[in-house]
Design a protein around this motif. Structure first.
Motif, mmCIF file in Angstrom:
data_model
loop_
_atom_site.group_PDB
_atom_site.id
_atom_site.type_symbol
_atom_site.label_atom_id
_atom_site.label_comp_id
_atom_site.label_asym_id
_atom_site.label_seq_id
_atom_site.Cartn_x
_atom_site.Cartn_y
_atom_site.Cartn_z
ATOM 1 N N ASP A 218 39.493 17.852 90.351
ATOM 2 C CA ASP A 218 40.788 17.421 90.878
ATOM 3 C C ASP A 218 40.892 17.683 92.384
ATOM 4 O OD1 ASP A 218 43.206 16.164 89.976
ATOM 5 O OD2 ASP A 218 44.202 17.976 90.724
ATOM 6 N N ALA A 219 40.381 18.831 92.820
ATOM 7 C CA ALA A 219 40.399 19.141 94.261
ATOM 8 C C ALA A 219 39.550 18.141 95.029
ATOM 9 C CB ALA A 219 39.884 20.564 94.487
ATOM 10 N N ARG B 193 35.728 9.827 88.868
ATOM 11 C CA ARG B 193 36.229 8.458 89.077
ATOM 12 C C ARG B 193 37.658 8.321 88.550
ATOM 13 N NH1 ARG B 193 30.632 6.001 87.022
ATOM 14 N NH2 ARG B 193 29.564 5.796 89.031
ATOM 15 N N GLU B 194 37.906 8.917 87.379
ATOM 16 C CA GLU B 194 39.246 8.825 86.791
ATOM 17 C C GLU B 194 40.276 9.574 87.630
ATOM 18 O OE1 GLU B 194 38.821 10.185 82.730
ATOM 19 O OE2 GLU B 194 37.168 8.747 82.436
ATOM 20 N N ARG C 182 44.743 9.421 91.698
ATOM 21 C CA ARG C 182 45.316 10.052 92.887
ATOM 22 C C ARG C 182 45.406 9.147 94.094
ATOM 23 N NH1 ARG C 182 46.284 15.023 94.095
ATOM 24 N NH2 ARG C 182 45.891 16.718 92.649
ATOM 25 N N THR C 183 44.686 8.033 94.075
ATOM 26 C CA THR C 183 44.494 7.279 95.308
ATOM 27 C C THR C 183 45.280 5.977 95.327
ATOM 28 O OG1 THR C 183 42.273 8.200 95.356
ATOM 29 C CG2 THR C 183 42.736 6.419 96.908
ATOM 30 N N VAL D 264 36.165 0.654 95.665
ATOM 31 C CA VAL D 264 35.431 1.858 96.090
ATOM 32 C C VAL D 264 34.522 2.342 94.955
ATOM 33 C CG1 VAL D 264 35.646 4.270 96.809
ATOM 34 C CG2 VAL D 264 37.248 2.550 97.686
ATOM 35 N N GLU D 265 33.275 2.628 95.309
ATOM 36 C CA GLU D 265 32.323 3.132 94.325
ATOM 37 C C GLU D 265 32.097 4.623 94.536
ATOM 38 O OE1 GLU D 265 29.043 -0.247 93.789
ATOM 39 O OE2 GLU D 265 29.476 0.250 95.856
ATOM 40 N N ILE D 266 31.909 5.327 93.431
ATOM 41 C CA ILE D 266 31.583 6.758 93.495
ATOM 42 C C ILE D 266 30.252 6.925 92.770
ATOM 43 C CG2 ILE D 266 32.320 9.094 92.858
ATOM 44 C CD1 ILE D 266 35.223 7.998 92.852
ATOM 45 N N VAL D 267 29.218 7.303 93.509
ATOM 46 C CA VAL D 267 27.867 7.313 92.943
ATOM 47 C C VAL D 267 27.154 8.628 93.266
ATOM 48 C CG1 VAL D 267 27.681 4.795 93.160
ATOM 49 C CG2 VAL D 267 26.820 6.260 95.003
ATOM 50 N N LEU D 268 26.086 8.895 92.535
ATOM 51 C CA LEU D 268 25.274 10.083 92.781
ATOM 52 C C LEU D 268 24.278 9.827 93.907
ATOM 53 C CD1 LEU D 268 24.468 11.005 89.072
ATOM 54 C CD2 LEU D 268 25.865 12.377 90.641
#
Ligand SMILES: [Zn+2]
Length: 316
Positions: free
Chosen positions: A240-241, A276-277, A282-283, A291-295
């Motif tokens: 969450d942070a 991602r969730e 939050r956004t 927007v992608e969130i990847v490793l």
């Protein structure tokens, strides 16, 4: 033979060196001890000789090395190529490292901080390929970051830009190494997550982690997968942070992709899916669109690849 570049990622205990081509492809890499206790002159001497060893080992004539980039874990004057101080190597005085290396090697040298070069490596040849605007966040002992927009590293006035680990999440939170309180790093780093778990144990909460002799994030994620309440709480708080920080970064900078690396990211989907969730919740809608969130993909090679990229990107 096409041109070649050397990238060096200097750490407190070891340095990684790589010879790369104009596309960032590694021809050979080496790892050597830093031996920081021997002092700055000695470390610089080793950097100089190991780079030449790497050239010999790859049968590269020194005149065919187009330049050397160096990533450093310190506070730098990047424009002038000077280390202001590098506490974890015990460098407390200014060291004009770029001038000293250029004098020894006779070829161009660039320096940047370790988090920036790792971000540049990922942006150039790793998880950032295909987009121009990325934010890299490294979740390790601390939380590091790098901002690459229009394909360029953002430095700000003194190179502090991208220090996402020191975004304030909780002004009343735990003291941070930087002198402030409740920074992202105090919650979402491996150190922060382990501390939160230990605090819960100390307060008497029941958890399987209480029986673990030395807790790490791998065990926290495993316990969370088994629905351990304390582990779930720590994981949720860390994610969450991070999502909160990413939300702010999105509104300010609107990156196309967030790249998440470092030891904590080895949790893989168990980290990325809930992140991602949480980020989506939050956004602001326009800020998170597409927007992608990847490793991260390059692991600990990102540093030397990005260091070489300081000079090699866009060259042939
Ligand atoms: Zn801080």
């Amino acid at each position: 033979m096409g041109k070649r570049w050397i990238g060096i990622d200097l750490g407190g205990t070891s340095m990684k060196l790589g010879m790369v081509d104009h596309k960032g492809k590694t021809l050979m890499e080496m790892e050597k001890p830093t031996l920081a206790e021997e002092g700055a002159d000695s470390v610089i001497g080793r950097i100089i000789s190991h780079a030449r060893e790497l050239a010999e080992a790859t049968e590269t004539r020194w005149e065919d090395v187009a330049g050397v980039g160096v990533g450093l874990p310190g506070f730098l004057d990047i424009k002038n190529g000077v280390v202001k101080h590098m506490t974890n190597l015990g460098w407390n005085d200014e060291v004009p490292i770029r001038a000293r290396l250029e004098e020894a090697w006779g070829i161009p040298v660039k320096i940047d901080n370790d988090a920036n070069v790792a971000a540049l490596g990922e942006a150039w040849c790793g998880a950032g390929v295909g987009v121009d605007d990325v934010v890299c966040i490294t979740l390790g002992t601390g939380v590091g970051g790098g901002l690459i927009f229009d394909g360029q590293l953002i430095h700000g006035q003194y190179g502090f830009a991208g220090e996402v680990g020191h975004m304030t999440i909780d002004p009343q939170g735990h003291p941070c190494n930087c002198g402030m309180r409740g920074c992202l790093e105090t919650i979402s780093s491996a150190t922060g997550m382990v501390r939160l778990a230990k605090e819960a144990i100390a307060s008497g909460r029941k958890t399987v982690l209480a029986d673990v002799p030395s807790i790490n994030t791998k065990e926290i994620f495993a316990a969370a997968a088994a629905q351990d309440e304390v582990a779930l709480h720590v994981k949720e708080k860390a994610i969450d942070a991070l999502a909160q920080a990413m939300s702010t970064l999105s509104v300010l900078l609107n990156p196309a992709r967030f790249i998440i690396g470092g030891g904590v990211s080895h949790a893989g989907d168990a980290l990325i899916q809930p992140l991602r969730e949480a980020y989506a919740k939050r956004t602001q809608r326009n800020a998170r669109q597409g927007v992608e969130i990847v490793l991260a993909q390059l692991g600990n090679r990102a540093g030397y690849i990005g260091a070489a990229g300081l000079l090699a990107r866009g060259k042939k």
